[in-house]
Design an enzyme around this catalytic site. Structure first.
Site, short mmCIF file in Angstrom:
data_model
loop_
_atom_site.label_atom_id
_atom_site.label_comp_id
_atom_site.label_asym_id
_atom_site.label_seq_id
_atom_site.Cartn_x
_atom_site.Cartn_y
_atom_site.Cartn_z
N GLU A 40 0.87 -1.17 0.00
CA GLU A 40 0.00 0.00 0.00
C GLU A 40 0.91 1.22 0.00
OE1 GLU A 40 -3.40 2.08 2.78
OE2 GLU A 40 -2.73 0.07 3.28
N ARG A 266 5.13 -13.08 9.49
CA ARG A 266 5.86 -11.86 9.16
C ARG A 266 7.21 -11.84 9.86
NH1 ARG A 266 2.45 -7.61 9.28
NH2 ARG A 266 3.93 -6.04 9.89
N LYS A 276 4.42 0.82 9.36
CA LYS A 276 4.53 2.07 8.61
C LYS A 276 3.91 3.23 9.38
CE LYS A 276 3.10 0.11 4.76
NZ LYS A 276 2.58 -0.08 3.40
P1 ATP Z 1 2.67 -2.27 8.03
O1 ATP Z 1 1.98 -3.17 9.01
O2 ATP Z 1 4.07 -1.99 8.33
O3 ATP Z 1 1.91 -1.02 7.75
P2 ATP Z 1 1.52 -3.53 5.82
O4 ATP Z 1 1.33 -4.98 5.91
O5 ATP Z 1 0.34 -2.67 6.03
O6 ATP Z 1 2.72 -3.11 6.72
P3 ATP Z 1 1.65 -3.42 3.01
O7 ATP Z 1 2.12 -2.32 2.17
O8 ATP Z 1 0.20 -3.72 3.02
O9 ATP Z 1 2.15 -3.13 4.46
O10 ATP Z 1 2.49 -4.73 2.76
C1 ATP Z 1 2.83 -5.25 1.50
C2 ATP Z 1 3.15 -6.71 1.67
O11 ATP Z 1 4.24 -6.88 2.56
C3 ATP Z 1 1.97 -7.47 2.23
O12 ATP Z 1 1.83 -8.66 1.49
C4 ATP Z 1 2.38 -7.75 3.65
O13 ATP Z 1 1.81 -8.94 4.10
C5 ATP Z 1 3.90 -7.82 3.55
N1 ATP Z 1 4.54 -7.47 4.83
C6 ATP Z 1 4.32 -6.37 5.57
N2 ATP Z 1 5.02 -6.41 6.71
C7 ATP Z 1 5.74 -7.57 6.68
C8 ATP Z 1 6.66 -8.19 7.57
N3 ATP Z 1 7.02 -7.63 8.74
N4 ATP Z 1 7.19 -9.38 7.21
C9 ATP Z 1 6.85 -9.94 6.04
N5 ATP Z 1 6.00 -9.41 5.17
C10 ATP Z 1 5.43 -8.24 5.47
MG MG Z 2 -1.42 -2.88 4.83
#
Ligand code: ATP
Ligand code: MG
Length: 565
Positions: A40, A266, A276
């Site tokens: 995102e 994760r 983020k």
């Molecule tokens: P955050 O929780 O930091 O805001 P998010 O999951 O909302 O992260 P996205 O931009 O939606 O961030 O993530 C893109 C991809 O990266 C998704 O498929 C998510 O599952 C993966 N991802 C995010 N954080 C991790 C992590 N700590 N380890 C592995 N994969 C991750």
């Molecule tokens: Mg997200």
């Protein structure tokens, strides 16, 4: 987790097993594995994302398929072109490329809208007028079923009319929601008539003012996967409970391709925050200098700090892919960084805490040059010139007036080797009125040029140094962990209370050998005995700035600690 797991021989992870099984049993259209990385664009990518990037792009690479970059831009007001650019540059930095497969969830708004209309026509979706609070109340809990909204049986024509008018901007935000008609008694809350569309008057970076209704994640994501022909849709464990909603959406009539969702744990690292939202807070409120502050756990941060992409790929491969949540020790990451940088970093001399040494028997005004090897680990790395003269700087801690037992560096009467140069023996010192040592006097052995003597005598200490006349004054930024607690915020209740006040110590008057001023951001350096460093874009040739990437394993400071001083 094994520190020495050989990359080639590691066993298949559970996703690779699924993929190989699917390929063997003809369950993959055209035998082509299609994955996607769907960030995102609401912030910069962090180290956790590296795991997801390496997994998705790595699988495509390994099985000869492709990996799409899909920017999941369904939240118009939080998104920014700056974030999109940073995401792309971070993925490329890691060595992956999506080629022509760059997509945006917003590419599918028209299709999603058509699908929603069809659902309404088939009586599978309805326009609900419950307020957000009421909707929450009707939803039930983990232990109690939800109850039907009074609008659930609204006639199809009325739903059509209201949805069109939602789209046309006739209602304020929150007035109506389009919901799927699934099952309010489902044990899975995500299946209790999930929202499909909400009203939002926001200008979208890509679709502008075209829409004032936006599709929800659980509707958009699976259908985007289906449209793109994703075969294996891989996400983190928190989406496991959403899988029934994913399967519901991908089995809507008319959707031809059926992707499948798989969840993995994760990446969590102690002392690091990987959200983020929280990272944005640190940036917005000036706790760090920006998303690429070298203390940030963002890809742009560690890149600026000097971590190599190879070391990070190695790191996530050692961590592995599994379904069990865990916390990885940050020292494993530093281990991977050191291991890679040791093979590639150019060795230079820098004195961070200077003490002048005058070599009294060296001719005034003379200077000469030594050949310094760029990297003893790499025989092809060549050499560079390093200047020597009568006045040099060594580290303050490399001299002791009254040496303690076991101290083999410079002290009055002791002889040491100057790296690449001569043997010198300390003969005296000068102090200021407060008793601080301000200068050391020494003599050199002209026969020891290049670091060996004719009589073959041995010395125990070797110091790095720079020539006072030739050295360049530099700023050196010594980084430590941004948070001092293993799990920031856990004990204090607020992660801001766990910020490490010593996470950045700036040395304004360090001296680096001349060669260092030509180093650019992206060049991996080791300042001998001090650590790995990278030039920072804040600096210039006249006034270089260096970031400490990671310390060397320093046996002396361990010994100092053991001896209690
Ligand atoms: P955050 O929780 O930091 O805001 P998010 O999951 O909302 O992260 P996205 O931009 O939606 O961030 O993530 C893109 C991809 O990266 C998704 O498929 C998510 O599952 C993966 N991802 C995010 N954080 C991790 C992590 N700590 N380890 C592995 N994969 C991750
Ligand atoms: Mg997200």
């Amino acid at each position: 987790m094994e520190e020495n797991s050989a990359k080639e021989e590691r066993p298949l992870n559970f996703i690779e097993k699924i993929i190989e099984d699917d390929l063997k049993n003809g369950r993959v259209p055209n035998n082509e594995i299609v994955t996607r990385f769907p960030p995102e664009p609401n912030g910069y990518l962090h180290i956790g994302h590296i795991k997801s990037i390496c997994l998705n792009f790595g699988l495509a690479e390994k099985y000869g398929g492709r990996c799409h970059l899909r920017l999941d831009d369904t939240n118009p007001e939080k998104e920014d072109l700056e974030y999109i650019d940073s995401i792309k540059s971070d993925i490329r930095f890691l060595g992956f490329d999506w080629g022509k497969y760059e997509f945006y969830a917003s590419d599918y708004y028209d299709q999603l809208y058509e699908i929603a209309l069809n659902l309404i026509k088939e009586g599978k979706a309805y326009v609900d007028s419950l307020s957000p609070e009421e909707m929450k109340e009707y939803r039930g809990t983990l232990t109690e079923p939800g109850k039907n909204s009074p609008d659930r049986d609204r006639p199809i024509e009325e739903n059509m009319d209201l949805f069109l008018r939602m789209k046309n901007g006739e209602f304020p935000e929150g007035k109506y929601t389009l919901r799927a008609k699934i099952d309010m008694a489902s044990p899975n809350i995500n299946m209790r008539d999930p929202a499909l569309y909400r009203i939002k008057y926001a200008e979208h970076p890509r679709t502008g003012k075209k829409w004032c209704i936006y599709p929800m994640y659980d509707f958009t994501h699976p259908i985007s996967d289906a449209i793109e022909g994703i075969t294996h849709s891989i996400c983190t464990l928190e989406f496991e409970d959403h899988r029934p909603a994913y399967d519901w959406a991908t089995s809507i009539d008319g959707i031809e391709h059926t992707p499948h969702q798989y969840e993995f744990a994760r990446l969590n690292i102690n002392y690091f925050l990987m959200s983020k939202r929280k990272l944005l807070y640190l940036v917005k409120n000036g706790y760090v200098s920006g998303w690429d502050d070298p203390r940030m756990p963002t890809i742009s941060g560690i890149r600026r700090r000097g971590y190599s992409p190879e070391s990070m790929r190695d790191f996530v491969s050692r961590v592995g892919v599994a379904k069990v949540e865990g916390v990885v020790d940050y020292s494993l990451m530093e281990f991977c960084v050191r291991e890679d940088l040791n093979k590639r970093a150019k060795r230079l001399m820098a004195v961070l805490d200077p003490l002048e040494v005058i070599i009294d028997n060296y001719p005034d005004g003379k200077s000469e040059y030594f050949d310094a090897e760029n990297n003893p680990e790499d025989p092809n790395s060549g050499t560079h010139k390093v200047a020597f003269s009568k006045h040099i700087y060594i580290e303050k801690e490399d001299f002791m007036e009254n040496p303690v037992k076991g101290y083999h560096r410079l002290y009055p009467g002791n002889e040491i080797r100057l790296k690449h140069a001569y043997y010198i023996t300390a003969t005296g010192l000068e102090k200021d009125k407060d008793g601080n040592i301000i200068r050391v006097h020494a003599t050199y052995d002209p026969e020891s040029r290049g670091g060996t003597t004719q009589d073959g005598r041995k010395v125990k200490g070797t110091s790095h140094w720079v020539s006072k006349e030739h050295a360049v004054k530099a700023e050196v930024r010594q980084y430590d962990k941004l948070f001092k607690a293993e799990n920031p915020g856990e004990a204090t209740g607020n992660y801001l209370d766990d910020l490490n006040p010593e996470s950045l110590v700036v040395i304004r008057e360090a001296y680096v050998e001349e060669e260092a001023k030509f180093a650019k951001p992206g060049d991996y350096l080791q300042f001998i005995r001090n650590g790995y460093y990278m030039s920072d874009p804040d600096g210039s040739e006249e006034k270089p700035v260096f970031n400490r990437t990671v310390t060397l394993k320093d046996s002396w400071s361990k010994m100092k600690a053991k001896m209690g001083f």
